[in-house]
Design a protein around this motif. Structure first.
Motif, PDB file in Angstrom:
ATOM      1  N   VAL A  14       0.787  -1.113   0.013  1.00  0.00           N
ATOM      2  CA  VAL A  14      -0.034  -0.209  -0.120  1.00  0.00           C
ATOM      3  C   VAL A  14       1.042   1.404   0.079  1.00  0.00           C
ATOM      4  N   LYS A  15       0.713   2.146  -1.021  1.00  0.00           N
ATOM      5  CA  LYS A  15       1.450   3.142  -1.070  1.00  0.00           C
ATOM      6  C   LYS A  15       0.938   4.514  -1.356  1.00  0.00           C
ATOM      7  N   PHE A  16       1.356   5.651  -0.689  1.00  0.00           N
ATOM      8  CA  PHE A  16       0.834   6.963  -0.887  1.00  0.00           C
ATOM      9  C   PHE A  16       1.992   7.699  -1.429  1.00  0.00           C
ATOM     10  N   VAL A  17       1.491   8.435  -2.457  1.00  0.00           N
ATOM     11  CA  VAL A  17       2.627   9.044  -3.274  1.00  0.00           C
ATOM     12  C   VAL A  17       2.042  10.491  -3.622  1.00  0.00           C
ATOM     13  N   GLY A  18       2.762  11.622  -2.822  1.00  0.00           N
ATOM     14  CA  GLY A  18       2.311  13.134  -3.045  1.00  0.00           C
ATOM     15  C   GLY A  18       3.300  13.829  -3.929  1.00  0.00           C
ATOM     16  N   GLN A  19       2.771  14.719  -4.646  1.00  0.00           N
ATOM     17  CA  GLN A  19       3.452  15.364  -5.642  1.00  0.00           C
ATOM     18  C   GLN A  19       2.828  16.685  -5.793  1.00  0.00           C
ATOM     19  N   GLU A  20       3.834  17.555  -5.951  1.00  0.00           N
ATOM     20  CA  GLU A  20       3.682  19.132  -5.384  1.00  0.00           C
ATOM     21  C   GLU A  20       4.291  20.097  -6.678  1.00  0.00           C
ATOM     22  N   ASP A  21       3.768  21.060  -7.517  1.00  0.00           N
ATOM     23  CA  ASP A  21       4.416  21.657  -8.160  1.00  0.00           C
ATOM     24  C   ASP A  21       5.269  22.801  -7.645  1.00  0.00           C
ATOM     25  N   SER A  22       5.773  23.729  -8.177  1.00  0.00           N
ATOM     26  CA  SER A  22       6.747  24.876  -7.852  1.00  0.00           C
ATOM     27  C   SER A  22       6.098  25.942  -7.113  1.00  0.00           C
ATOM     28  N   SER A  23       4.817  25.991  -6.921  1.00  0.00           N
ATOM     29  CA  SER A  23       4.391  27.430  -6.215  1.00  0.00           C
ATOM     30  C   SER A  23       3.513  27.097  -5.058  1.00  0.00           C
ATOM     31  N   ALA A  24       2.445  27.485  -4.889  1.00  0.00           N
ATOM     32  CA  ALA A  24       1.612  27.497  -3.676  1.00  0.00           C
ATOM     33  C   ALA A  24       1.611  25.976  -3.264  1.00  0.00           C
ATOM     34  N   GLN A  25       1.479  26.004  -1.668  1.00  0.00           N
ATOM     35  CA  GLN A  25       1.480  24.652  -1.118  1.00  0.00           C
ATOM     36  C   GLN A  25       0.186  23.998  -1.071  1.00  0.00           C
TER      37      GLN A  25
END
Length: 471
Positions: A447-458
């Protein structure tokens, strides 16, 4: 309720709502307990009283009929029930004890109310209201398909009006080892007063966490509360005397509503919260259904929340959650992945306990993950993965996905995404998600949770109380 109660002190006024010092909990997404069904139970208690001399007093036929009604409903729902008899000066009385036969029996979460009336009347608010609310919550949980982490137990007490005799009898006859298994007792005594207030018990420091959760729940529903020192005048006192954490709610008795309280809650200043308290007019007409509806939803919230609270931080009980350390209370134990997301940092609240997995929230381009391997039995007929998730974001768009968290199952070299949540799914409180994983029975998967965020607002994806259950 044996006596009127006097509001206590010790809470701070924040945005017009009384909050406990240091309160930081966030209400979980909660069930809507049916006020229609709850009112139907109260109609039955009124009918029982009408057919039995106008009351449901200890030692009289109306009380035994009330106990039989409650027990029959719980039996039909699948509870393991006990009708516990004991002697009083007014005759034989009874406690109804109902246990949901699932969850860890070494960690018991309990809720209760007194079922008896005074001799003067049918006792529909005092305390048919609390009993009907606890009963309907128990029935709703049985019908919900939830798999509790902890054992749930419900008590309907006899002879409260004679001096809390039923609850005292119950705790005094529990072996010491069984007393120690009770993690929390919640009490609900008079919750539909016709000129209602919204009081939260504040007389047991060991119950402060549950007290604060109740306040936070009501705050989230835009209902202001006041703390009240119940001073041992209802059935929680028997549990409190053993050092068991207790909490509860109350809508007021013969105490007079002040002008400030009427401004806050509506109703009529200068009149009692319940002018029919301990009188013959405490009938089915002596109810405020708005108060009843709000209060029973609070009961449901607490049962759903504490049914899943991690009291161990260790391996789950046999037949329960297949994941280890599912609430992260043992830190990173049993979990792999990126260093940092599993944390007790107070910048974001946990769903329960102190620890959670806080993925992203960095405000820059990053990817983070956590994972755990788990074996799903081949004998399972169904399997599900559930999680509680809270999403807050600084992204201002309502149309564009910038940041995501994926819920994946990795089978060998194949990663399948079961669900994706994004900045568009922001929520002010925790929401439970449940996903079907039956196709993986007989396999050991990750079971895996993968978060990805871009370069600006959190965007912060906070996950807690994960469960993989198979039946």
């Amino acid at each position: 309720m044996r006596k009127f109660l006097v509001p206590g002190v010790g809470a701070a006024l924040v945005a017009g709502v009384l909050l406990a010092p240091g309160n930081a909990a966030v209400a979980a997404d909660s069930p809507d307990i049916s006020v229609t069904n709850t009112k139907a139970h109260l109609d039955q208690l009124q009918s029982i009283a009408t057919s039995n001399g106008g009351n449901r007093y200890t030692g009289r036929p109306g009380y035994k009929a009330s106990a039989d009604y409650v027990k029959a409903k719980l039996d039909a729902a699948g509870y393991t029930t006990t009708l516990q008899s004991f002697s009083t000066s007014a005759g034989t009385s009874y406690n109804v004890i109902a246990e949901w036969p699932h969850g860890d029996a070494d960690h018991v979460v309990m809720a209760g109310s007194h079922l008896d009336s005074v001799s003067a009347g049918p006792g529909i608010n005092d305390n048919g209201s609390g009993s009907a609310g606890v009963l309907e919550t128990a029935l709703a949980y049985a019908a919900s398909g939830q798999t509790p982490k902890n054992r749930l137990r419900f008590g309907f007490w006899g002879s409260e009006e004679l001096g809390l005799l039923g609850s005292k009898y119950y705790v005094n006859n529990l072996p010491a080892a069984d007393r120690d298994k009770i993690e929390l007792y919640l009490n609900f005594d008079m919750i539909a007063s016709p000129n209602p207030g919204y009081f939260v018990y504040d007389d047991n420091p060991s119950g402060d966490a549950a007290r604060d959760d109740l306040v936070t729940y009501f705050t989230g529903k835009n209902v202001q509360t006041e703390f009240i020192d119940v001073q041992g005048r209802s059935d929680h006192a028997a549990f409190r005397s053993l050092g068991i954490p207790t909490a509860g709610t109350f809508s007021g008795a013969e105490e007079i509503k002040t002008s400030a309280q009427a401004t806050k809650w509506g109703g009529t200043a200068g009149q009692a919260f319940d002018a029919c308290y301990h009188r013959s007019c405490d009938t089915i007409s002596n109810l405020d259904l708005t108060s009843l509806d709000r209060q029973i939803d609070a009961i449901g919230h607490m049962i759903w929340l504490y049914a899943q609270k991690d009291y161990t931080g260790g391996p789950p009980p046999a037949g329960g959650n297949l994941l280890q350390n599912p609430g992260f209370e043992s830190g990173t134990a049993n979990w792999t992945g990126t260093t940092g997301p599993i944390t007790d940092n107070t910048g974001r609240p946990a769903h329960s306990g102190s620890w959670k997995a806080w993925l992203q929230g960095n405000g820059r381009a990053t990817t983070e993950n956590i994972a755990q391997s788990v074996a799903i039995p081949a004998t399972a007929t169904a399997a599900s993965l559930s999680l509680w998730i809270r999403i807050d974001t600084a992204e201002t768009t309502s149309a564009t996905v910038y940041d995501t968290v994926k819920v994946q199952v990795v089978d060998g070299s194949t990663a399948t995404t079961l669900a994706t949540y994004s900045n568009l799914d922001k929520s002010a409180s925790y929401v439970q998600k449940t996903l079907d994983v039956t196709q993986y029975k007989g396999k050991t998967v990750t079971v895996k949770f993968v978060g990805q965020e871009d370069s600006s607002a959190q965007t912060s994806f906070v996950i807690d109380d994960v469960a993989l259950t198979a039946g």
